[in-house]
Motif scaffolding. Sequence first.
Motif, PDB file in Angstrom:
ATOM      1  N   SER A 120      54.052  42.079  25.359  1.00  0.00           N
ATOM      2  CA  SER A 120      54.698  41.260  26.045  1.00  0.00           C
ATOM      3  C   SER A 120      55.519  40.140  25.391  1.00  0.00           C
ATOM      4  CB  SER A 120      53.646  40.417  27.371  1.00  0.00           C
ATOM      5  OG  SER A 120      54.736  39.490  28.057  1.00  0.00           O
ATOM      6  N   GLY A 121      56.972  40.070  25.673  1.00  0.00           N
ATOM      7  CA  GLY A 121      57.804  39.034  24.832  1.00  0.00           C
ATOM      8  C   GLY A 121      57.878  38.058  25.595  1.00  0.00           C
ATOM      9  N   ARG A 122      57.949  36.762  24.858  1.00  0.00           N
ATOM     10  CA  ARG A 122      57.727  35.404  25.355  1.00  0.00           C
ATOM     11  C   ARG A 122      56.863  34.858  26.218  1.00  0.00           C
ATOM     12  NH1 ARG A 122      64.085  33.384  26.308  1.00  0.00           N
ATOM     13  NH2 ARG A 122      64.063  34.887  24.301  1.00  0.00           N
ATOM     14  N   PHE A 123      56.322  35.681  27.148  1.00  0.00           N
ATOM     15  CA  PHE A 123      55.252  35.274  27.929  1.00  0.00           C
ATOM     16  C   PHE A 123      54.054  35.958  27.863  1.00  0.00           C
ATOM     17  CE2 PHE A 123      59.417  34.499  30.199  1.00  0.00           C
ATOM     18  CZ  PHE A 123      59.580  32.955  30.180  1.00  0.00           C
ATOM     19  N   PRO A 124      52.703  35.324  27.861  1.00  0.00           N
ATOM     20  CA  PRO A 124      51.643  36.184  27.773  1.00  0.00           C
ATOM     21  C   PRO A 124      51.053  36.490  29.225  1.00  0.00           C
ATOM     22  CG  PRO A 124      51.199  33.936  27.532  1.00  0.00           C
ATOM     23  CD  PRO A 124      52.574  33.964  27.595  1.00  0.00           C
ATOM     24  N   PHE A 125      50.263  37.495  29.179  1.00  0.00           N
ATOM     25  CA  PHE A 125      49.654  37.861  30.167  1.00  0.00           C
ATOM     26  C   PHE A 125      48.725  36.804  30.777  1.00  0.00           C
ATOM     27  CE2 PHE A 125      51.476  42.125  29.606  1.00  0.00           C
ATOM     28  CZ  PHE A 125      51.763  42.661  30.944  1.00  0.00           C
ATOM     29  N   PRO A 126      48.459  36.407  32.008  1.00  0.00           N
ATOM     30  CA  PRO A 126      47.643  35.318  32.528  1.00  0.00           C
ATOM     31  C   PRO A 126      46.230  35.440  32.138  1.00  0.00           C
ATOM     32  CG  PRO A 126      48.608  36.318  34.342  1.00  0.00           C
ATOM     33  CD  PRO A 126      49.438  36.966  33.325  1.00  0.00           C
TER      34      PRO A 126
END
Length: 162
Positions: A120-126
């Motif tokens: 995942s680019g820029r935002f991680p999985f929550p």
Amino acid sequence: QVPYVPSSTKQVENVMSLLKGRAGKMVDLGSGDGRIVLEAYKQGFRPAVGYELNPWLLTLSNYRAWRTGCYGKVFYQRQDLWKVNLCDCNNVSVFLAPSVLPLLETKLLAELPDEARVVSGRFPFPTWMPTISVGEGINQSWAYDIKTVRQIEHSKAEGNPE
Ligand SMILES: C[S@@+](CC[C@H](N)C(=O)[O-])C[C@H]1O[C@@H](n2cnc3c(N)ncnc32)[C@H](O)[C@@H]1O
């Protein structure tokens, strides 16, 4: 729901570095102008596939593929990423809005094989624990190995701390 914002050059580099040494099918969910798919093809992933809803971006992707001699070798498909079955995808990249990532966690866990790696680019999985992360700021990217994510989810469900 998720606007078109192309990955920066550094972000593409980070995403691809997290897939280094891997092979097989690679898909970019919401492929934009196709830059990640093109890079994946150049680095040996076969097939390299992008799913994108916006027809203009699909035209742009095909133009970019043609310009680099990759037209007909990479695949850009007009498909809703939520409707694609991902059960044969070993390598997945996403650069999507944080608001859709919780739902995407559920879909990926239900469909991907154990051997899959998701970047995942820029935002991680929550809620997932990344195997590794590279870069910083807007170029940071996270890699998740589905087998490990499943093991951690299983142990959470059993009530054991990781
Ligand atoms: C932030 S951009 C990332 C583009 C590209 N992956 C990159 O890294 O340069 C997200 C893309 O997802 C596409 N998208 C959003 N929802 C989608 C859906 N349901 N199915 C397919 N594509 C979608 C948007 O049109 C947009 O091009």
